[in-house]
Structures are given as C-alpha cells and as structure tokens.
Design an enzyme around this catalytic site. Structure first.
Site, PDB file in Angstrom:
ATOM      1  N   HIS A  84      -5.124  12.932  42.928  1.00 13.13           N
ATOM      2  CA  HIS A  84      -4.405  11.820  42.290  1.00 13.13           C
ATOM      3  C   HIS A  84      -4.037  12.243  40.873  1.00 13.13           C
ATOM      4  O   HIS A  84      -4.770  13.008  40.237  1.00 13.13           O
ATOM      5  CB  HIS A  84      -5.315  10.584  42.273  1.00 13.13           C
ATOM      6  CG  HIS A  84      -4.609   9.356  41.797  1.00 13.13           C
ATOM      7  ND1 HIS A  84      -4.417   9.101  40.465  1.00 13.13           N
ATOM      8  CD2 HIS A  84      -4.035   8.324  42.464  1.00 13.13           C
ATOM      9  CE1 HIS A  84      -3.751   7.957  40.337  1.00 13.13           C
ATOM     10  NE2 HIS A  84      -3.513   7.465  41.541  1.00 13.13           N
ATOM     11  N   GLU A 156       3.793  10.574  44.112  1.00 20.52           N
ATOM     12  CA  GLU A 156       3.545   9.565  43.086  1.00 20.52           C
ATOM     13  C   GLU A 156       4.060  10.065  41.738  1.00 20.52           C
ATOM     14  O   GLU A 156       3.355  10.803  41.041  1.00 20.52           O
ATOM     15  CB  GLU A 156       2.047   9.296  42.968  1.00 20.52           C
ATOM     16  CG  GLU A 156       1.433   8.741  44.233  1.00 20.52           C
ATOM     17  CD  GLU A 156       0.232   7.853  43.922  1.00 20.52           C
ATOM     18  OE1 GLU A 156       0.257   6.704  44.342  1.00 20.52           O
ATOM     19  OE2 GLU A 156      -0.684   8.307  43.234  1.00 20.52           O
ATOM     20  N   GLY A 162       1.119   2.625  37.584  1.00 19.95           N
ATOM     21  CA  GLY A 162       0.509   1.631  36.707  1.00 19.95           C
ATOM     22  C   GLY A 162       1.381   1.222  35.533  1.00 19.95           C
ATOM     23  O   GLY A 162       0.912   0.580  34.601  1.00 19.95           O
ATOM     24  N   SER A 202       3.681   1.817  41.296  1.00 19.99           N
ATOM     25  CA  SER A 202       4.155   0.437  41.109  1.00 19.99           C
ATOM     26  C   SER A 202       4.818  -0.146  42.358  1.00 19.99           C
ATOM     27  O   SER A 202       5.812  -0.862  42.270  1.00 19.99           O
ATOM     28  CB  SER A 202       5.076   0.338  39.891  1.00 19.99           C
ATOM     29  OG  SER A 202       4.382   0.755  38.725  1.00 19.99           O
ATOM     30  N   GLY A 223      -1.788   0.973  44.075  1.00 24.72           N
ATOM     31  CA  GLY A 223      -2.876   0.792  43.119  1.00 24.72           C
ATOM     32  C   GLY A 223      -3.018  -0.682  42.752  1.00 24.72           C
ATOM     33  O   GLY A 223      -3.658  -1.467  43.454  1.00 24.72           O
ATOM     34  N   GLY A 224      -2.379  -1.066  41.660  1.00 25.24           N
ATOM     35  CA  GLY A 224      -2.542  -2.414  41.095  1.00 25.24           C
ATOM     36  C   GLY A 224      -2.304  -3.541  42.092  1.00 25.24           C
ATOM     37  O   GLY A 224      -3.089  -4.494  42.162  1.00 25.24           O
TER      38      GLY A 224
HETATM   39  P1  PGA Z   1       0.083   1.602  40.963  1.00 17.68           P
HETATM   40  O1  PGA Z   1      -0.945   2.806  41.197  1.00 17.68           O
HETATM   41  O2  PGA Z   1       0.476   1.090  42.317  1.00 17.68           O
HETATM   42  O3  PGA Z   1      -0.713   0.597  40.160  1.00 17.68           O
HETATM   43  O4  PGA Z   1       1.237   2.154  40.192  1.00 17.68           O
HETATM   44  C1  PGA Z   1      -0.672   3.805  42.136  1.00 17.68           C
HETATM   45  C2  PGA Z   1      -1.796   4.775  42.166  1.00 17.68           C
HETATM   46  O5  PGA Z   1      -2.695   4.711  41.303  1.00 17.68           O
HETATM   47  O6  PGA Z   1      -1.829   5.629  43.046  1.00 17.68           O
END
Ligand code: PGA
Length: 240
Positions: A84, A156, A162, A202, A223-224
């Site tokens: 990650h 990603e 994030g 995101s 993630g979030g």
């Molecule tokens: P996010 O995080 O969806 O909050 O952008 C993605 C991740 O941490 O892999």
C-alpha cells in the site's frame, strides 16, 4: 489505523444486514491486524472474506512486532494487501520488499492484493506510465504465470488516496489498460486478461459505478468510504 474493536465488529454486522447475499461481488474486509480475530469471528460463515493490511515475508522467527502469512491464514484470512502506498511512503517498503512478501503470501495460499500508484509529482512530470511499469515489474519479479494467476492488482494513485480527489474514469482506465497490457506481456494473455485490477483512491458511493463500468476496472480498494457500512454497501451495490 481506524475504528475500534467494537466499531469494526459493528461494521461487519452492518454489512451483513445490508448485503445479505454475496453471489455477484466478492467482498473482503481488511481490518488492522489486532482486530482480525474478532472481525473474523463476526463474519465467519458469511460470504464476506477476511483480509489483512500487511504481513512479513518470513515464515517464522525473531521478527518482533511482525505478523507472518501462516498467522494470517491461522486467523482465517483469505487475502492480504501488500505495498500500500502508505507502507511504501511511511515505512520504506520497496518493490523488492513487496516481492518477497508476495511470494510468501502465495506460499501461504493468501490472495495478494498488490498496490501500485504514482505520486502527484510523478503524474505532473509525465512519468506515470514508467513508474507503474517499474512497480509492477519489480513487485511481481520471478513469478510464474501460475503464481501470477492468483494475484489482484490495485492501482491507487497516491494523490487520490484519502484526499477526496479521484482519478477521472478515463484517467484510471488508461492506467488500468496499461497494467493489463504489461500483465499480458509478462504472464500471457490467458492470465493477464483474467487478473483483477482494482482502482483505489477516494472511491465513494457517488463515483463507484462510473469507475467500475470502465472495461479494465474490475473492483475497488476502498479506504475512508469503507469505514461506514452504508457507504461500503453502496459501493458493493454499484459493483453489481
Ligand atoms: P481512500 O483510501 O479510499 O480513503 O482514498 C484508499 C486506500 O487507502 O487504499
């Protein structure tokens, strides 16, 4: 490093209420290592899979504070996120390090979810394609086609994680298509065409359907928006 033991378990119960069956989309929940046991107990017997966020490459030994692949399978994990961008940026993980973990994960029958992605500077400097190719080649070095067939890749873009900024469906699809071409080249099209390439950065209920409708976007690493059962379930529904 979000949520608590109680809220992690409640998240799984919420998901099971909102997603009672799992015949169309594979869904995994990847909590922090200390909650794997409790979250695993909450989802046992359901269609939700358990996954971890990291592992050590060694089978066992004196590696204080680390978690082995055998320990993850012991707790019922089916998959493990590797490389990650936070592991790469904050904990110094390199492609070579991701590669050793990847080989160890496969030897423990864990599905590795291997993350790659460029920073904002790299995108603006026009080197996205080169950065992704280097990460894929390095992280997947030495894999046979058979080993590679067990992988999931997650694209990603670091600038989208994030931050609330999402790659446009066209931007994401362009990189996914590049990754697909590279996987075909490395492992043959019978493997490359079937590997799942997830998008992360995101992903939210209101952008998931458009991202997931792109030809080379096969899933999402969230993630979030996965911290609340309602938004997590809405993304799964968008994937159907
Ligand atoms: P996010 O995080 O969806 O909050 O952008 C993605 C991740 O941490 O892999």
């Amino acid at each position: 490093m979000n949520l608590s033991r109680d809220t992690s378990i409640a998240l799984v119960h919420g998901l099971l209420d909102l997603l009672p069956t799992g015949d169309q989309v594979d869904v995994a929940v990847c909590p922090p290592a200390v909650y794997l046991h409790d979250v695993g107990a909450a989802l046992r017997g359901s269609h939700l899979m358990l996954g971890a966020q990291n592992m050590h490459h060694a089978a066992e030994g004196a590696f204080t504070g680390e978690t082995s692949g055998a320990m993850l399978t012991d707790l019922g994990c089916r998959c493990v996120i590797l490389g990650h961008s936070e592991r790469r940026q904050l904990f110094g993980e390199t492609d070579a390090c991701v590669n050793t973990k990847l080989l160890a994960a496969i030897s423990h029958q864990l599905i590795p979810i291997v993350c790659v992605g460029e920073t904002l500077e790299e995108r603006e400097g026009g080197t996205t394609e080169q950065v992704i190719a280097t990460q894929i080649r390095g992280s997947l070095a030495g894999l046979t086609a058979e080993q590679a067939s067990t992988l999931v890749i997650a694209y990603e873009p670091v600038w989208a994680i994030g931050t609330g900024k999402t790659a446009s469906p066209a931007q994401a699809e362009a990189v996914h298509a590049q990754i697909r071409t590279l996987l075909n080249e490395l492992f043959g099209s019978s493997v490359g065409e079937t590997l799942r390439i997830q998008y992360g950065g995101s992903v939210k209920p209101d952008n998931a359907a458009e991202l997931l409708s792109q030809p080379n976007i096969d899933g999402a690493l969230v993630g979030g928006a996965a911290l609340k059962a309602e938004s997590f379930a809405a993304i799964v529904k968008a994937a159907t």
